[in-house]
Design a protein around this motif. Structure first.
Motif, PDB file in Angstrom:
ATOM      1  N   LYS A   1       0.832  -1.217   0.000  1.00  0.00           N
ATOM      2  CA  LYS A   1       0.000   0.000   0.000  1.00  0.00           C
ATOM      3  C   LYS A   1       0.861   1.260   0.000  1.00  0.00           C
ATOM      4  O   LYS A   1       1.770   1.390   0.819  1.00  0.00           O
ATOM      5  CB  LYS A   1      -0.913  -0.008   1.234  1.00  0.00           C
ATOM      6  CG  LYS A   1      -1.911  -1.171   1.203  1.00  0.00           C
ATOM      7  CD  LYS A   1      -2.960  -0.974   2.278  1.00  0.00           C
ATOM      8  CE  LYS A   1      -4.048  -2.023   2.211  1.00  0.00           C
ATOM      9  NZ  LYS A   1      -3.586  -3.357   2.597  1.00  0.00           N
ATOM     10  N   ILE A   2       0.532   2.159  -0.930  1.00  0.00           N
ATOM     11  CA  ILE A   2       1.273   3.426  -1.034  1.00  0.00           C
ATOM     12  C   ILE A   2       0.284   4.575  -0.889  1.00  0.00           C
ATOM     13  O   ILE A   2      -0.685   4.663  -1.650  1.00  0.00           O
ATOM     14  CB  ILE A   2       1.998   3.557  -2.394  1.00  0.00           C
ATOM     15  CG1 ILE A   2       2.810   2.292  -2.706  1.00  0.00           C
ATOM     16  CG2 ILE A   2       2.898   4.789  -2.399  1.00  0.00           C
ATOM     17  CD1 ILE A   2       3.553   2.333  -4.039  1.00  0.00           C
ATOM     18  N   ALA A   3       0.512   5.451   0.103  1.00  0.00           N
ATOM     19  CA  ALA A   3      -0.370   6.612   0.307  1.00  0.00           C
ATOM     20  C   ALA A   3       0.163   7.805  -0.465  1.00  0.00           C
ATOM     21  O   ALA A   3       1.340   8.170  -0.329  1.00  0.00           O
ATOM     22  CB  ALA A   3      -0.448   6.936   1.803  1.00  0.00           C
TER      23      ALA A   3
ATOM     24  N   GLU B   1      -9.870  12.046  -8.149  1.00  0.00           N
ATOM     25  CA  GLU B   1     -11.173  12.747  -8.163  1.00  0.00           C
ATOM     26  C   GLU B   1     -12.317  11.755  -8.099  1.00  0.00           C
ATOM     27  O   GLU B   1     -13.393  12.062  -7.615  1.00  0.00           O
ATOM     28  CB  GLU B   1     -11.360  13.586  -9.438  1.00  0.00           C
ATOM     29  CG  GLU B   1     -10.465  14.795  -9.565  1.00  0.00           C
ATOM     30  CD  GLU B   1      -9.237  14.477 -10.373  1.00  0.00           C
ATOM     31  OE1 GLU B   1      -9.377  14.159 -11.565  1.00  0.00           O
ATOM     32  OE2 GLU B   1      -8.132  14.547  -9.801  1.00  0.00           O
ATOM     33  N   ARG B   2     -12.073  10.552  -8.640  1.00  0.00           N
ATOM     34  CA  ARG B   2     -13.177   9.605  -8.726  1.00  0.00           C
ATOM     35  C   ARG B   2     -13.145   8.528  -7.650  1.00  0.00           C
ATOM     36  O   ARG B   2     -14.151   7.891  -7.394  1.00  0.00           O
ATOM     37  CB  ARG B   2     -13.205   8.971 -10.124  1.00  0.00           C
ATOM     38  CG  ARG B   2     -13.773   9.944 -11.155  1.00  0.00           C
ATOM     39  CD  ARG B   2     -13.909   9.313 -12.505  1.00  0.00           C
ATOM     40  NE  ARG B   2     -12.636   9.252 -13.196  1.00  0.00           N
ATOM     41  CZ  ARG B   2     -12.149   8.144 -13.744  1.00  0.00           C
ATOM     42  NH1 ARG B   2     -12.831   7.036 -13.701  1.00  0.00           N
ATOM     43  NH2 ARG B   2     -10.987   8.175 -14.348  1.00  0.00           N
ATOM     44  N   LYS B   3     -11.987   8.284  -7.059  1.00  0.00           N
ATOM     45  CA  LYS B   3     -11.886   7.138  -6.151  1.00  0.00           C
ATOM     46  C   LYS B   3     -11.044   7.452  -4.925  1.00  0.00           C
ATOM     47  O   LYS B   3     -10.281   8.397  -4.908  1.00  0.00           O
ATOM     48  CB  LYS B   3     -11.256   5.964  -6.893  1.00  0.00           C
ATOM     49  CG  LYS B   3     -12.218   5.246  -7.814  1.00  0.00           C
ATOM     50  CD  LYS B   3     -11.703   3.859  -8.042  1.00  0.00           C
ATOM     51  CE  LYS B   3     -12.800   2.924  -8.511  1.00  0.00           C
ATOM     52  NZ  LYS B   3     -12.263   1.635  -8.899  1.00  0.00           N
ATOM     53  N   LEU B   4     -11.159   6.613  -3.910  1.00  0.00           N
ATOM     54  CA  LEU B   4     -10.340   6.764  -2.705  1.00  0.00           C
ATOM     55  C   LEU B   4      -9.082   5.923  -2.795  1.00  0.00           C
ATOM     56  O   LEU B   4      -8.110   6.169  -2.109  1.00  0.00           O
ATOM     57  CB  LEU B   4     -11.137   6.352  -1.466  1.00  0.00           C
ATOM     58  CG  LEU B   4     -12.447   7.122  -1.278  1.00  0.00           C
ATOM     59  CD1 LEU B   4     -13.192   6.616  -0.063  1.00  0.00           C
ATOM     60  CD2 LEU B   4     -12.158   8.619  -1.129  1.00  0.00           C
ATOM     61  N   TYR B   5      -9.149   4.888  -3.633  1.00  0.00           N
ATOM     62  CA  TYR B   5      -7.946   4.096  -3.851  1.00  0.00           C
ATOM     63  C   TYR B   5      -7.965   3.523  -5.263  1.00  0.00           C
ATOM     64  O   TYR B   5      -8.996   3.545  -5.940  1.00  0.00           O
ATOM     65  CB  TYR B   5      -7.808   2.980  -2.807  1.00  0.00           C
ATOM     66  CG  TYR B   5      -8.915   1.982  -2.839  1.00  0.00           C
ATOM     67  CD1 TYR B   5      -8.825   0.848  -3.639  1.00  0.00           C
ATOM     68  CD2 TYR B   5     -10.063   2.161  -2.070  1.00  0.00           C
ATOM     69  CE1 TYR B   5      -9.856  -0.070  -3.684  1.00  0.00           C
ATOM     70  CE2 TYR B   5     -11.090   1.242  -2.108  1.00  0.00           C
ATOM     71  CZ  TYR B   5     -10.975   0.132  -2.921  1.00  0.00           C
ATOM     72  OH  TYR B   5     -11.993  -0.774  -2.968  1.00  0.00           O
ATOM     73  N   ALA B   6      -6.788   3.057  -5.700  1.00  0.00           N
ATOM     74  CA  ALA B   6      -6.659   2.492  -7.037  1.00  0.00           C
ATOM     75  C   ALA B   6      -5.603   1.410  -6.975  1.00  0.00           C
ATOM     76  O   ALA B   6      -4.913   1.264  -5.957  1.00  0.00           O
ATOM     77  CB  ALA B   6      -6.239   3.584  -8.015  1.00  0.00           C
ATOM     78  N   THR B   7      -5.469   0.647  -8.057  1.00  0.00           N
ATOM     79  CA  THR B   7      -4.424  -0.373  -8.066  1.00  0.00           C
ATOM     80  C   THR B   7      -3.423  -0.061  -9.175  1.00  0.00           C
ATOM     81  O   THR B   7      -3.692   0.717 -10.076  1.00  0.00           O
ATOM     82  CB  THR B   7      -5.002  -1.790  -8.290  1.00  0.00           C
ATOM     83  OG1 THR B   7      -5.748  -1.762  -9.493  1.00  0.00           O
ATOM     84  CG2 THR B   7      -5.869  -2.211  -7.131  1.00  0.00           C
ATOM     85  N   ALA B   8      -2.256  -0.690  -9.060  1.00  0.00           N
ATOM     86  CA  ALA B   8      -1.219  -0.541 -10.085  1.00  0.00           C
ATOM     87  C   ALA B   8      -0.422  -1.836 -10.117  1.00  0.00           C
ATOM     88  O   ALA B   8      -0.565  -2.679  -9.216  1.00  0.00           O
ATOM     89  CB  ALA B   8      -0.308   0.638  -9.748  1.00  0.00           C
TER      90      ALA B   8
ATOM     91  N   ILE C   1      -2.906   1.967  -4.317  1.00  0.00           N
ATOM     92  CA  ILE C   1      -2.617   3.381  -4.077  1.00  0.00           C
ATOM     93  C   ILE C   1      -3.773   3.953  -3.254  1.00  0.00           C
ATOM     94  O   ILE C   1      -4.933   3.838  -3.651  1.00  0.00           O
ATOM     95  CB  ILE C   1      -2.543   4.166  -5.417  1.00  0.00           C
ATOM     96  CG1 ILE C   1      -1.593   3.489  -6.417  1.00  0.00           C
ATOM     97  CG2 ILE C   1      -2.154   5.621  -5.176  1.00  0.00           C
ATOM     98  CD1 ILE C   1      -0.136   3.618  -6.117  1.00  0.00           C
ATOM     99  N   LEU C   2      -3.453   4.560  -2.106  1.00  0.00           N
ATOM    100  CA  LEU C   2      -4.485   5.181  -1.264  1.00  0.00           C
ATOM    101  C   LEU C   2      -4.406   6.685  -1.466  1.00  0.00           C
ATOM    102  O   LEU C   2      -3.341   7.281  -1.270  1.00  0.00           O
ATOM    103  CB  LEU C   2      -4.239   4.873   0.220  1.00  0.00           C
ATOM    104  CG  LEU C   2      -3.958   3.412   0.584  1.00  0.00           C
ATOM    105  CD1 LEU C   2      -3.569   3.291   2.051  1.00  0.00           C
ATOM    106  CD2 LEU C   2      -5.187   2.558   0.287  1.00  0.00           C
ATOM    107  N   PHE C   3      -5.509   7.305  -1.873  1.00  0.00           N
ATOM    108  CA  PHE C   3      -5.528   8.760  -2.063  1.00  0.00           C
ATOM    109  C   PHE C   3      -5.997   9.419  -0.769  1.00  0.00           C
ATOM    110  O   PHE C   3      -7.164   9.300  -0.395  1.00  0.00           O
ATOM    111  CB  PHE C   3      -6.472   9.136  -3.212  1.00  0.00           C
ATOM    112  CG  PHE C   3      -6.070   8.562  -4.542  1.00  0.00           C
ATOM    113  CD1 PHE C   3      -4.851   8.898  -5.122  1.00  0.00           C
ATOM    114  CD2 PHE C   3      -6.900   7.686  -5.221  1.00  0.00           C
ATOM    115  CE1 PHE C   3      -4.480   8.375  -6.351  1.00  0.00           C
ATOM    116  CE2 PHE C   3      -6.539   7.158  -6.452  1.00  0.00           C
ATOM    117  CZ  PHE C   3      -5.326   7.501  -7.018  1.00  0.00           C
TER     118      PHE C   3
END
Ligand code: AMP
Length: 288
Positions: A3-5, A32-39, A46-48
């Motif tokens: 997990k990367i913030a 803008e659209r999500k609180l987290y994403a993957t890569a 990825i934690l926003f």
């Protein structure tokens, strides 16, 4: 998943997503659209989150890695390991006074002065190190307005160009911190033998993007007879790479990584020794 913030908005957000893309970790969504994403095929999450929450999340182990400003790290002094200077998001935390103030220096600040800031710890530390006893007024934004509405006598705030301070009739008198974006890591994650290879691979790819910043790849066809001069003009990492050109035995192709700032001069010098077909290309990553 590792997990990367990363900052969800504000000045570090765009540049951080751009860095991850260049490092080969395309983030599959936007803050803008999500609180987290993957890569990286869902091996990374990825934690926003807010830049100011990132030191805490990394210290707690909610995130293994994080990207935030040095100013925030210095203010909070959480238990995280600072790993990499990303060299963007440059700003300074400064002491500023109203234009008409007689204060020229931290030591001119009278005891009891009211200092507004959203960096109360750094402000306290700075003035007590300077032997001044000030009253810190904590605000969460719009610090530059406070001297004009009678809330404070001076401020401690972030600036990059100084134009917002000038627009608000404020004058800088001291710099407390020079800041850029940094990568920080959770201490326990760094000691975890199962995690470490993945963390190291990600750090290496981020570092390769930082190394490429301000560098260009230059290619030119040069007369073989002028090779000594060409070597002097083109520094390269270990000198230029020289290759034969089959259709033109009197020429060779010279390739080198050069500093953006030196390009103008290098291209002109190469032309002067008869170089042709000069190409300058961007470099996304440079793995040393
Ligand atoms: P913000 O845009 O308020 O979310 O700012 C987050 C971080 O951006 C700050 O803590 C700094 O590390 C960085 N930053 C870079 N330039 C500036 C600037 N001119 N003013 C404020 N923050 C800046």
């Amino acid at each position: 998943m590792l997990k990367i913030a990363v900052p969800n908005k504000g000045r570090l957000s765009e540049a951080t997503l751009d860095l991850f893309r260049k490092a080969g970790m395309k983030v599959e969504s936007s803050p803008e659209r999500k609180l987290y994403a993957t890569a990286l095929d869902r091996t990374v999450q990825i934690l926003f989150v807010r830049a100011t929450d990132i030191p805490e999340f990394v210290a707690d182990g909610v995130a293994h890695l994080g990207v935030t400003g040095k100013d925030i790290l210095e203010e909070q002094r959480k238990s995280v390991r600072e790993i990499l200077d990303l060299q963007y998001g440059y700003c300074r935390l400064v002491v500023a006074v109203p234009e008409g103030s007689p204060i020229r220096d931290a030591k001119d600040v009278p005891d009891g002065a009211r200092v507004a800031s959203s960096f109360p710890n750094l402000t306290h530390r700075f003035f007590s190190d300077a032997g001044r006893h000030v009253k810190v007024v904590e605000v969460s934004g719009a610090t530059e307005i406070t001297p004009h509405i009678g809330v404070a006598d001076l401020i401690v705030d972030l600036t990059s160009s100084g134009s917002t301070l000038a627009m608000n009739n404020l004058r800088e008198v001291a710099t407390i911190v020079h800041s850029t974006a940094r990568v920080v890591a959770n201490e326990a994650a760094l000691w975890d033998a199962r995690r470490r290879p993945q963390i190291d691979a990600i750090l290496a790819s981020l570092e390769s993007v930082v190394n490429a910043r301000g560098k260009r790849y230059l290619m030119a066809n040069v007369p073989k007879a002028k090779l000594d001069e060409v070597r002097r003009i083109l520094p390269g990492i270990s000198g230029p790479t020289i290759m034969d050109i089959l259709s033109h035995p009197e020429l060779v192709a010279a390739h080198a990584v050069v500093d953006e700032g030196a390009l103008f001069e290098i291209v002109n010098k190469l032309k002067a020794v008869g170089a042709t077909g000069i190409l300058v290309l961007p470099i996304e990553r440079l793995v040393a």
